[in-house]
Design an enzyme around this catalytic site. Structure first.
Site: not given
Ligand SMILES: NC(=O)c1ccc[n+]([C@@H]2O[C@H](COP(=O)([O-])OP(=O)(O)OC[C@H]3O[C@@H](n4cnc5c(N)ncnc54)[C@H](OP(=O)(O)O)[C@@H]3O)[C@@H](O)[C@H]2O)c1
Length: 261
Positions: A138, A148
């Site tokens: 990130s 984070y």
């Molecule tokens: N959105 C942003 O603004 C942003 C910015 C920078 C970086 N990121 C990073 O991008 C990545 C993806 O996030 P996203 O934005 O796509 O969020 P999201 O839409 O909430 O998706 C998160 C995913 O992680 C899975 N997950 C969460 N806890 C888990 C666990 N204990 N075991 C296995 N899977 C798990 C969830 O699946 P289940 O609930 O089915 O397990 C879901 O598929 C993360 O690493 C986040 O830190 C996001």
């Protein structure tokens, strides 16, 4: 095209990775906790793109479940050519006001699982002298935004170190560092993002496309979009005391905004 294993594939960026990789002809292994969502996605992608899609339901904060995923990643008979360590979540509360168990789970999913799966994939790929690992970090990894930021700075630095170690063996490692992306991330963490200007939101499809293009190019740190590339450029040269003081005034403004409702 080979097989890609994507963690956190049930939603957000991970779901988008799965779709774009299937579109590029990769077979897939989809990992997350929500098996029903993974199965529905697997059916959709295998029908649309004629690729093989496996579902591996696992809670990555659970050591036994993580070991099962690591064994799949390291399986010599069914090689994984691209590992996407994407699963993760945020927290709306400050570090000490939140539950310790939640902070430990954050470490387990976004640090320990990334490390264990990279070890499994890196070892197998090094033997084959090919493959790539994409770790979703990130822009926060360059800033001071609570636990984070500390977690994501591990992911960025770890990816850089691993890229250096594995490059001579034909294996590429990329840390993808997006800014704010429209996914389920903020809603799941119950963050109120109403005040964030539209210009700061990134589109998940564009972030994933930029990340995969940077993996193909062999970029070690990938920061999608011009504004966030500029921001990271500034954060990398700014004295840390300035970064801390900006973070502190943003936090004060956020608290005042929350009090006003
Ligand atoms: N959105 C942003 O603004 C942003 C910015 C920078 C970086 N990121 C990073 O991008 C990545 C993806 O996030 P996203 O934005 O796509 O969020 P999201 O839409 O909430 O998706 C998160 C995913 O992680 C899975 N997950 C969460 N806890 C888990 C666990 N204990 N075991 C296995 N899977 C798990 C969830 O699946 P289940 O609930 O089915 O397990 C879901 O598929 C993360 O690493 C986040 O830190 C996001």
């Amino acid at each position: 095209m080979g097989t890609a294993l994507v963690t956190g594939a049930s939603a957000g960026l991970g779901r988008e990775f799965a779709g774009q990789l299937a579109g590029r002809g990769h077979d897939l292994v989809l990992v997350a906790r929500d098996e029903a969502r993974l199965r529905a996605l697997a059916d959709e992608l295998s029908a649309r793109y004629a690729v093989d899609v496996e579902v591996l339901a696992a809670d990555l904060s659970d050591r036994a479940a993580l070991a099962t995923v690591a064994a799949r990643v390291a399986d010599r008979d069914r090689p994984v050519d691209l590992l996407v360590n994407n699963a993760g979540f945020g927290s709306r509360r400050g570090f000490v006001r939140g539950e310790l168990a939640e902070e430990e789970a954050a470490l387990d999913v976004m640090v320990r699982a990334v490390m264990v799966l990279s070890h499994a994939a890196g070892g197998a790929m090094r033997e084959r002298r090919r493959g790539a690992i994409l770790n979703v970090s990130s822009v926060a990894s360059f800033a001071v935004m609570g636990h984070y930021s500390a977690i994501k700075s591990y992911v960025t630095v770890f990816s850089e170190a691993l890229a250096t170690e594995l490059a001579p063996h034909g294996v590429a490692v990329t840390a993808l560092c997006p800014g704010f992306v429209r996914t389920e991330f903020h809603q799941r963490a119950e963050m109120n993002m109403a005040r964030l200007p539209d210009a700061l939101w990134l589109d998940a499809a564009e972030v994933v496309r930029a990340g995969l293009d940077d993996v193909a190019r062999g970029s070690v740190v990938s920061v999608p979009s011009v504004p966030y590339t500029a921001l990271v450029g500034v954060l990398r040269v700014l004295p840390r005391r300035v970064t801390r003081s900006v973070a502190s005034s943003l936090a004060t403004r956020r608290r005042a905004g929350a009090r006003r409702g």
